[in-house]
Motif scaffolding. Structure first.
Motif, PDB file in Angstrom:
ATOM      1  N   SER A  69       0.847  -1.206   0.000  1.00  0.00           N
ATOM      2  CA  SER A  69       0.000   0.000   0.000  1.00  0.00           C
ATOM      3  C   SER A  69       0.876   1.246   0.000  1.00  0.00           C
ATOM      4  O   SER A  69       1.672   1.458   0.912  1.00  0.00           O
ATOM      5  CB  SER A  69      -0.899  -0.009   1.242  1.00  0.00           C
ATOM      6  OG  SER A  69      -1.245   1.296   1.624  1.00  0.00           O
ATOM      7  N   ARG A  70       0.715   2.081  -1.021  1.00  0.00           N
ATOM      8  CA  ARG A  70       1.582   3.265  -1.072  1.00  0.00           C
ATOM      9  C   ARG A  70       1.264   4.227   0.082  1.00  0.00           C
ATOM     10  O   ARG A  70       2.156   4.877   0.615  1.00  0.00           O
ATOM     11  CB  ARG A  70       1.484   3.966  -2.427  1.00  0.00           C
ATOM     12  CG  ARG A  70       0.165   4.609  -2.734  1.00  0.00           C
ATOM     13  CD  ARG A  70       0.206   5.320  -4.061  1.00  0.00           C
ATOM     14  NE  ARG A  70       0.109   4.391  -5.169  1.00  0.00           N
ATOM     15  CZ  ARG A  70      -0.357   4.708  -6.375  1.00  0.00           C
ATOM     16  NH1 ARG A  70      -0.742   5.939  -6.623  1.00  0.00           N
ATOM     17  NH2 ARG A  70      -0.448   3.821  -7.331  1.00  0.00           N
ATOM     18  N   GLU A  71      -0.037   4.257   0.508  1.00  0.00           N
ATOM     19  CA  GLU A  71      -0.403   5.131   1.637  1.00  0.00           C
ATOM     20  C   GLU A  71       0.322   4.684   2.911  1.00  0.00           C
ATOM     21  O   GLU A  71       0.760   5.501   3.725  1.00  0.00           O
ATOM     22  CB  GLU A  71      -1.920   5.112   1.894  1.00  0.00           C
ATOM     23  CG  GLU A  71      -2.775   5.748   0.803  1.00  0.00           C
ATOM     24  CD  GLU A  71      -2.969   4.832  -0.412  1.00  0.00           C
ATOM     25  OE1 GLU A  71      -2.702   3.604  -0.310  1.00  0.00           O
ATOM     26  OE2 GLU A  71      -3.369   5.344  -1.486  1.00  0.00           O
ATOM     27  N   SER A  72       0.404   3.379   3.075  1.00  0.00           N
ATOM     28  CA  SER A  72       1.030   2.834   4.274  1.00  0.00           C
ATOM     29  C   SER A  72       2.535   3.147   4.298  1.00  0.00           C
ATOM     30  O   SER A  72       3.094   3.519   5.343  1.00  0.00           O
ATOM     31  CB  SER A  72       0.789   1.314   4.279  1.00  0.00           C
ATOM     32  OG  SER A  72       1.231   0.736   5.449  1.00  0.00           O
ATOM     33  N   VAL A  73       3.187   3.049   3.138  1.00  0.00           N
ATOM     34  CA  VAL A  73       4.626   3.370   3.076  1.00  0.00           C
ATOM     35  C   VAL A  73       4.823   4.876   3.305  1.00  0.00           C
ATOM     36  O   VAL A  73       5.736   5.305   4.013  1.00  0.00           O
ATOM     37  CB  VAL A  73       5.236   2.929   1.722  1.00  0.00           C
ATOM     38  CG1 VAL A  73       6.706   3.307   1.638  1.00  0.00           C
ATOM     39  CG2 VAL A  73       5.071   1.418   1.532  1.00  0.00           C
ATOM     40  N   GLN A  74       3.906   5.680   2.735  1.00  0.00           N
ATOM     41  CA  GLN A  74       3.993   7.137   2.934  1.00  0.00           C
ATOM     42  C   GLN A  74       3.871   7.480   4.418  1.00  0.00           C
ATOM     43  O   GLN A  74       4.605   8.325   4.948  1.00  0.00           O
ATOM     44  CB  GLN A  74       2.877   7.832   2.144  1.00  0.00           C
ATOM     45  CG  GLN A  74       2.935   9.355   2.182  1.00  0.00           C
ATOM     46  CD  GLN A  74       4.114   9.907   1.391  1.00  0.00           C
ATOM     47  OE1 GLN A  74       4.242   9.631   0.210  1.00  0.00           O
ATOM     48  NE2 GLN A  74       4.975  10.680   2.042  1.00  0.00           N
ATOM     49  N   LYS A  75       2.959   6.769   5.105  1.00  0.00           N
ATOM     50  CA  LYS A  75       2.757   7.036   6.549  1.00  0.00           C
ATOM     51  C   LYS A  75       4.047   6.717   7.323  1.00  0.00           C
ATOM     52  O   LYS A  75       4.439   7.470   8.219  1.00  0.00           O
ATOM     53  CB  LYS A  75       1.595   6.182   7.064  1.00  0.00           C
ATOM     54  CG  LYS A  75       1.148   6.555   8.451  1.00  0.00           C
ATOM     55  CD  LYS A  75      -0.048   5.724   8.896  1.00  0.00           C
ATOM     56  CE  LYS A  75       0.142   5.284  10.330  1.00  0.00           C
ATOM     57  NZ  LYS A  75      -0.198   3.939  10.653  1.00  0.00           N
ATOM     58  N   LEU A  76       4.674   5.622   6.980  1.00  0.00           N
ATOM     59  CA  LEU A  76       5.925   5.253   7.666  1.00  0.00           C
ATOM     60  C   LEU A  76       6.995   6.336   7.447  1.00  0.00           C
ATOM     61  O   LEU A  76       7.668   6.768   8.389  1.00  0.00           O
ATOM     62  CB  LEU A  76       6.422   3.905   7.138  1.00  0.00           C
ATOM     63  CG  LEU A  76       7.775   3.440   7.675  1.00  0.00           C
ATOM     64  CD1 LEU A  76       7.647   2.058   8.322  1.00  0.00           C
ATOM     65  CD2 LEU A  76       8.818   3.381   6.582  1.00  0.00           C
ATOM     66  N   PHE A  77       7.107   6.799   6.198  1.00  0.00           N
ATOM     67  CA  PHE A  77       8.111   7.819   5.870  1.00  0.00           C
ATOM     68  C   PHE A  77       7.800   9.125   6.625  1.00  0.00           C
ATOM     69  O   PHE A  77       8.691   9.747   7.218  1.00  0.00           O
ATOM     70  CB  PHE A  77       8.107   8.050   4.360  1.00  0.00           C
ATOM     71  CG  PHE A  77       9.261   8.863   3.859  1.00  0.00           C
ATOM     72  CD1 PHE A  77      10.437   8.253   3.436  1.00  0.00           C
ATOM     73  CD2 PHE A  77       9.188  10.254   3.796  1.00  0.00           C
ATOM     74  CE1 PHE A  77      11.511   9.004   2.960  1.00  0.00           C
ATOM     75  CE2 PHE A  77      10.250  11.007   3.329  1.00  0.00           C
ATOM     76  CZ  PHE A  77      11.416  10.386   2.910  1.00  0.00           C
ATOM     77  N   ASP A  78       6.510   9.507   6.616  1.00  0.00           N
ATOM     78  CA  ASP A  78       6.106  10.743   7.308  1.00  0.00           C
ATOM     79  C   ASP A  78       6.363  10.641   8.810  1.00  0.00           C
ATOM     80  O   ASP A  78       6.760  11.618   9.463  1.00  0.00           O
ATOM     81  CB  ASP A  78       4.625  11.037   7.050  1.00  0.00           C
ATOM     82  CG  ASP A  78       4.356  11.416   5.588  1.00  0.00           C
ATOM     83  OD1 ASP A  78       5.331  11.718   4.871  1.00  0.00           O
ATOM     84  OD2 ASP A  78       3.175  11.384   5.182  1.00  0.00           O
ATOM     85  N   THR A  79       6.123   9.452   9.361  1.00  0.00           N
ATOM     86  CA  THR A  79       6.364   9.262  10.800  1.00  0.00           C
ATOM     87  C   THR A  79       7.836   9.468  11.122  1.00  0.00           C
ATOM     88  O   THR A  79       8.187  10.097  12.130  1.00  0.00           O
ATOM     89  CB  THR A  79       5.924   7.838  11.245  1.00  0.00           C
ATOM     90  OG1 THR A  79       4.570   7.651  10.887  1.00  0.00           O
ATOM     91  CG2 THR A  79       6.103   7.640  12.741  1.00  0.00           C
ATOM     92  N   ALA A  80       8.716   8.950  10.252  1.00  0.00           N
ATOM     93  CA  ALA A  80      10.161   9.133  10.473  1.00  0.00           C
ATOM     94  C   ALA A  80      10.503  10.625  10.476  1.00  0.00           C
ATOM     95  O   ALA A  80      11.238  11.111  11.350  1.00  0.00           O
ATOM     96  CB  ALA A  80      10.959   8.405   9.397  1.00  0.00           C
ATOM     97  N   CYS A  81       9.941  11.363   9.493  1.00  0.00           N
ATOM     98  CA  CYS A  81      10.263  12.800   9.400  1.00  0.00           C
ATOM     99  C   CYS A  81       9.740  13.567  10.618  1.00  0.00           C
ATOM    100  O   CYS A  81      10.419  14.457  11.149  1.00  0.00           O
ATOM    101  CB  CYS A  81       9.705  13.383   8.102  1.00  0.00           C
ATOM    102  SG  CYS A  81      10.511  12.711   6.631  1.00  0.00           S
TER     103      CYS A  81
END
Ligand SMILES: NC(=O)C1=CN([C@@H]2O[C@H](COP(=O)(O)OP(=O)(O)OC[C@H]3O[C@@H](n4cnc5c(N)ncnc54)[C@H](OP(=O)(O)O)[C@@H]3O)[C@@H](O)[C@H]2O)C=CC1
Ligand SMILES: N[C@@H](C=O)C(=O)O
Length: 261
Positions: A69-81
């Motif tokens: 899921s691209r949304e799920s990967v985006q959420k992980l990346f955003d959480t890191a930032c």
């Protein structure tokens, strides 16, 4: 510590190679966000890191993530930032993957679909989410754990080998496209790595028997020490890529047991 302050997203970290890489990154002082679908297993990895490396300056946080899921990967990346107050990350390491031994005549089409979804689409989702902010930041490393199956032909693993070749080709062309941006792409191609869950969900016993492996047990059970490498060996390869001098890119590492033919 070799990675103090580096912010790293790591997906597929709930078991096997990814769990070993998580420990290596934490040990070396990185700020890590680990992702996978099984949050409880990610929490076990966090505890293991804290218990085994009490003096590390690293940080580690789990996030539920499905790479298909691209949304799920985006959420992980955003959480890191958000967690580490940055607009991009220093690296994303993708260990998420599945492998099913299947004979083509047995047509395990659901397992083929899942292989393509996780191994191929997971890779494009990680790249699609990470590359734009990395280019903007003029730095970043994308490391994909592929397999020696990305360059070798194993019967009974046709779809898996093809999925790993997809990631190898995707990486090499993207690497060349991004030359000069500060963003680099890398693959690590392991041979057989012990102690992972990779075989647990296999069902095609005819294909597994033909490969001489047992299904439903961790990879490497019953094998001698020198026949297999372990997740820490892969963690060290990742750390080598992350710590190369700025003018050097270690584009890929093929790492196999010494005595593998
Ligand atoms: N073990 C070996 O001999 C070798 C392994 N490899 C590769 O290394 C990688 C890791 O495998 P390994 O550690 O052995 O096996 P494991 O089964 O132990 O690890 C696989 C990891 O991928 C994650 N994963 C699977 N599907 C998804 C998904 N949809 N979204 C997010 N994460 C997912 C799993 O987490 P969860 O289920 O919690 O989502 C788990 O963390 C794979 O790409 C594999 O092909 C390459 C060469 C050799
Ligand atoms: N060693 C590889 C193929 O069998 C792998 O596990 O990816």
């Amino acid at each position: 510590m070799l990675l103090t302050g580096q912010v790293i997203c790591l997906v597929g970290a709930s078991s096997g190679i990814g769990a070993g890489v998580a420990e290596g990154l934490y040990r070396e002082g990185a700020k890590v966000i680990i992702g996978a679908r099984r949050l409880n297993k990610l929490e076990d990895v966090v505890k293991l890191c804290n218990d085994n490396h009490p003096n590390s300056q690293g940080q580690i946080h789990p996030v539920e993530c499905d790479v298909t899921s691209r949304e799920s990967v985006q959420k992980l990346f955003d959480t890191a930032c958000e967690q580490y107050s940055c607009s991009s990350v220093d690296a994303i390491v993708n260990c998420a993957g599945v492998m099913y031994f299947t004979k083509m005549k047995n047509a395990q089409m659901d397992q083929w679909d899942q292989t393509v979804d996780v191994n191929c689409k997971g890779a494009t989702n990680c790249m699609g989410v990470a590359i734009p902010p990395m280019v903007e930041a003029k730095k970043g490393k994308i490391i994909s754990i592929t397999s020696d199956a990305g360059v070798r032909d194993f019967p009974n693993l046709a779809v898996y080998c093809a999925s790993k070749r997809f990631v190898e080709t995707l990486t090499e062309i993207t690497r060349r496209e991004l030359v000069g941006t500060g963003v680099t792409l890398h693959t690590i191609l392991p041979g057989d790595v012990k102690g992972t869950d990779l075989l647990l969900r296999n069902t095609d016993t005819e294909a597994a028997d033909a490969m001489g492996v047992s299904i439903g047990v961790p990879v490497g059970e019953g094998f001698a020490r020198e026949q297999l490498i372990d997740p820490n060996d892969i963690a060290n390869a990742v750390i080598t890529m992350l710590t190369s001098p700025p003018h050097v890119a270690i584009n890929s590492i093929l790492i196999e047991p010494r005595d593998q033919e």
